[in-house]
Design an enzyme around this catalytic site. Structure first.
Site, PDB file in Angstrom:
ATOM      1  N   GLY A  76       0.895  -1.263  -0.009  1.00 36.86           N
ATOM      2  CA  GLY A  76       0.052  -0.003  -0.019  1.00 36.86           C
ATOM      3  C   GLY A  76       0.887   1.331  -0.117  1.00 36.86           C
ATOM      4  O   GLY A  76       1.967   1.330  -0.312  1.00 36.86           O
TER       5      GLY A  76
ATOM      6  N   LEU B 142       0.430   3.595  -2.042  1.00 43.27           N
ATOM      7  CA  LEU B 142       0.919   3.351  -3.530  1.00 43.27           C
ATOM      8  C   LEU B 142       1.161   4.776  -4.233  1.00 43.27           C
ATOM      9  O   LEU B 142       0.833   5.713  -3.904  1.00 43.27           O
ATOM     10  CB  LEU B 142      -0.576   2.803  -4.277  1.00 43.27           C
ATOM     11  CG  LEU B 142      -1.081   1.565  -3.702  1.00 43.27           C
ATOM     12  CD1 LEU B 142      -2.030   0.856  -4.606  1.00 43.27           C
ATOM     13  CD2 LEU B 142       0.114   0.294  -3.704  1.00 43.27           C
TER      14      LEU B 142
ATOM     15  N   GLY C 142       5.438   3.954  -8.896  1.00 40.58           N
ATOM     16  CA  GLY C 142       6.164   2.822  -8.905  1.00 40.58           C
ATOM     17  C   GLY C 142       5.129   1.555  -8.824  1.00 40.58           C
ATOM     18  O   GLY C 142       5.434   0.560  -9.907  1.00 40.58           O
ATOM     19  N   HIS C 143       4.499   1.458  -7.963  1.00 41.01           N
ATOM     20  CA  HIS C 143       3.542   0.584  -7.958  1.00 41.01           C
ATOM     21  C   HIS C 143       2.472   0.608  -9.264  1.00 41.01           C
ATOM     22  O   HIS C 143       2.296  -0.541  -9.651  1.00 41.01           O
ATOM     23  CB  HIS C 143       2.382   0.651  -6.543  1.00 41.01           C
ATOM     24  CG  HIS C 143       3.232   0.679  -5.482  1.00 41.01           C
ATOM     25  ND1 HIS C 143       3.444   1.817  -4.468  1.00 41.01           N
ATOM     26  CD2 HIS C 143       3.595  -0.564  -4.494  1.00 41.01           C
ATOM     27  CE1 HIS C 143       3.938   1.312  -3.503  1.00 41.01           C
ATOM     28  NE2 HIS C 143       4.305   0.152  -3.545  1.00 41.01           N
TER      29      HIS C 143
ATOM     30  N   GLU D 268      12.115  -4.007  -9.628  1.00 41.53           N
ATOM     31  CA  GLU D 268      13.322  -4.316  -9.516  1.00 41.53           C
ATOM     32  C   GLU D 268      14.004  -3.144  -8.337  1.00 41.53           C
ATOM     33  O   GLU D 268      15.202  -3.259  -8.235  1.00 41.53           O
ATOM     34  CB  GLU D 268      14.170  -4.038 -10.833  1.00 41.53           C
ATOM     35  CG  GLU D 268      13.786  -5.009 -12.028  1.00 41.53           C
ATOM     36  CD  GLU D 268      14.894  -4.957 -13.085  1.00 41.53           C
ATOM     37  OE1 GLU D 268      15.237  -3.615 -13.467  1.00 41.53           O
ATOM     38  OE2 GLU D 268      14.793  -5.905 -13.801  1.00 41.53           O
TER      39      GLU D 268
ATOM     40  N   VAL E   9      10.926   3.039 -10.982  1.00 37.07           N
ATOM     41  CA  VAL E   9      10.336   4.205 -11.431  1.00 37.07           C
ATOM     42  C   VAL E   9      10.970   5.359 -10.487  1.00 37.07           C
ATOM     43  O   VAL E   9      10.836   5.081  -9.412  1.00 37.07           O
ATOM     44  CB  VAL E   9       8.801   3.972 -11.449  1.00 37.07           C
ATOM     45  CG1 VAL E   9       8.324   5.387 -11.676  1.00 37.07           C
ATOM     46  CG2 VAL E   9       8.276   3.179 -12.332  1.00 37.07           C
TER      47      VAL E   9
ATOM     48  N   LEU F 227      11.005   6.231  -6.268  1.00 40.95           N
ATOM     49  CA  LEU F 227       9.833   6.279  -5.737  1.00 40.95           C
ATOM     50  C   LEU F 227       9.736   5.122  -4.554  1.00 40.95           C
ATOM     51  O   LEU F 227      10.123   4.006  -4.771  1.00 40.95           O
ATOM     52  CB  LEU F 227       8.809   6.141  -6.809  1.00 40.95           C
ATOM     53  CG  LEU F 227       8.332   7.070  -7.726  1.00 40.95           C
ATOM     54  CD1 LEU F 227       7.203   7.034  -8.680  1.00 40.95           C
ATOM     55  CD2 LEU F 227       8.385   8.652  -6.950  1.00 40.95           C
TER      56      LEU F 227
HETATM   57  P1  AMP Z   1       5.890  -2.639  -1.579  1.00 38.63           P
HETATM   58  O1  AMP Z   1       4.632  -1.739  -1.407  1.00 38.63           O
HETATM   59  O2  AMP Z   1       7.075  -1.317  -1.028  1.00 38.63           O
HETATM   60  O3  AMP Z   1       6.254  -3.699  -1.145  1.00 38.63           O
HETATM   61  O4  AMP Z   1       6.183  -2.755  -3.055  1.00 38.63           O
HETATM   62  C1  AMP Z   1       5.191  -3.362  -3.839  1.00 38.63           C
HETATM   63  C2  AMP Z   1       5.870  -3.805  -5.115  1.00 38.63           C
HETATM   64  O5  AMP Z   1       6.310  -2.566  -5.924  1.00 38.63           O
HETATM   65  C3  AMP Z   1       7.163  -4.374  -4.896  1.00 38.63           C
HETATM   66  O6  AMP Z   1       7.259  -5.409  -5.980  1.00 38.63           O
HETATM   67  C4  AMP Z   1       8.273  -3.470  -5.214  1.00 38.63           C
HETATM   68  O7  AMP Z   1       9.622  -3.739  -5.976  1.00 38.63           O
HETATM   69  C5  AMP Z   1       7.450  -2.490  -6.187  1.00 38.63           C
HETATM   70  N1  AMP Z   1       7.996  -1.066  -6.253  1.00 38.63           N
HETATM   71  C6  AMP Z   1       8.136  -0.359  -5.152  1.00 38.63           C
HETATM   72  N2  AMP Z   1       8.706   0.826  -5.421  1.00 38.63           N
HETATM   73  C7  AMP Z   1       9.008   0.754  -6.883  1.00 38.63           C
HETATM   74  C8  AMP Z   1       9.414   1.711  -7.767  1.00 38.63           C
HETATM   75  N3  AMP Z   1       9.989   3.061  -7.472  1.00 38.63           N
HETATM   76  N4  AMP Z   1       9.571   1.282  -9.092  1.00 38.63           N
HETATM   77  C9  AMP Z   1       9.302   0.172  -9.313  1.00 38.63           C
HETATM   78  N5  AMP Z   1       8.345  -0.838  -8.611  1.00 38.63           N
HETATM   79  C10 AMP Z   1       8.384  -0.418  -7.233  1.00 38.63           C
END
Ligand code: AMP
Length: 286
Positions: free
Chosen positions: A31, A33, A36-37, A151, A184, A192
């Site tokens: 969450g 969000l 990137g998400h 990534e 992203v 992000l």
């Molecule tokens: P999180 O909510 O931080 O657990 O992230 C959920 C998914 O979003 C994970 O696969 C993260 O790697 C991806 N994610 C988080 N930030 C970014 C970003 N800046 N660019 C691309 N993917 C992201």
């Protein structure tokens, strides 16, 4: 868009989708969000008949209680964003719905083949046990054809690939494909992150030095006498020279094994930096 909060409702919806021969994309998130998400979700919407997004701050992957308590949460805003980009289902359970008391309090055992012994795994003991616990449960419940990961969390992605490739699990998750999605960044270069919400405007400005240094290191790696150890030290020194930033680690490792490497071929540099109390991660491929 439908918000689902129980495992039984989720399984009923998944069963109906499978019955209608719909392909399923899954995007696991915690969450708060951001774009990137959203990039992961847009890919999942484009590639599949239906897209499920989980929004769950998974307590078992936090080894620091304060970090868990302060993790930003805003399900209303998340739901609005997800609706606007076409996700069909949001799964937002409580920890009690997700885990039994025993599961919540015991470490989920898994053979990481050493991938958890470095970097994030070394600094956050038990973190990846919690990640594998929640992701494997989500795979079991949603039975996705494709699951999308960023990534940005490069070590997590390597571990998810390992988890799915392991022969005993390949049967469990069928023909599940893991889709790697690029980092992203803000226009400024800052990766992000939900944790950026905890930065003041001034700290956000300070944090720019992280991505700037990583990008500069691509040039340093091309200098005639460049060595991995030399570039590693230069990155650490450059970030630590900025007031308000403190490097926890900067490791240049092989992209597949995550083991230290002394060549830039297939190498990735992964950094964790404290910006005040906020722990930020980023990485760069050489
Ligand atoms: P999180 O909510 O931080 O657990 O992230 C959920 C998914 O979003 C994970 O696969 C993260 O790697 C991806 N994610 C988080 N930030 C970014 C970003 N800046 N660019 C691309 N993917 C992201």
């Amino acid at each position: 868009m439908q918000i689902i909060t129980t495992k039984s409702d989720l399984q009923a919806v998944v069963k109906a989708c499978k019955g209608a021969k719909k392909t399923i994309g899954l995007v696991p998130t915690m969450g708060a969000l951001h774009a990137g998400h959203a990039s992961l979700v847009k890919n999942a919407v484009k590639d599949n008949d239906v897209c499920f997004v989980s929004v769950f701050v998974n307590p078992t992957q936090f080894n620091n209680k304060e970090d868990l308590a302060k993790y930003p949460r805003n399900i209303e805003r998340d739901a609005q964003l997800l609706q606007s980009i076409g996700a069909q289902y949001v799964f937002a359970p409580t920890p009690e719905e997700m885990y039994s008391a025993e599961e919540m309090n015991t470490t989920f055992e898994f053979d990481f083949a050493g991938l958890d012994k470095v970097m994030e795994g070394k600094m956050r003991p038990g973190h990846f046990n919690g990640v594998v616990q929640v992701v494997s449960r989500l795979f079991y419940l949603v039975q996705p054809d494709k699951a999308y990961f960023g990534e940005k969390d490069f070590q997590q992605l390597a571990i998810i690939h390992h988890m799915v490739e392991r022969s005993s699990m390949a049967g469990t998750f069928g023909a599940l494909q893991i889709i790697d999605c690029p980092i992203v960044r803000e226009e400024s270069g800052l990766a992000l992150s939900s944790r950026n919400e905890r930065l003041s405007a001034e700290e956000k400005e300070t944090a720019l030095a992280i991505s700037k240094t990583l990008f500069a290191s691509l040039k340093w790696a091309k200098e005639a006498d460049a060595t991995v150890a030399g570039v590693q030290k230069r990155v650490i020194d450059a970030i630590n020279a900025v007031e308000g930033l403190e490097v926890e680690y900067y490791e240049i490792v092989d992209q597949k094994t995550l083991l230290p490497t002394n060549t830039f071929a297939n190498a990735i540099g992964c950094v964790t930096v404290y910006c005040g109390p906020v722990r930020l991660i980023d990485n760069i491929k050489y």
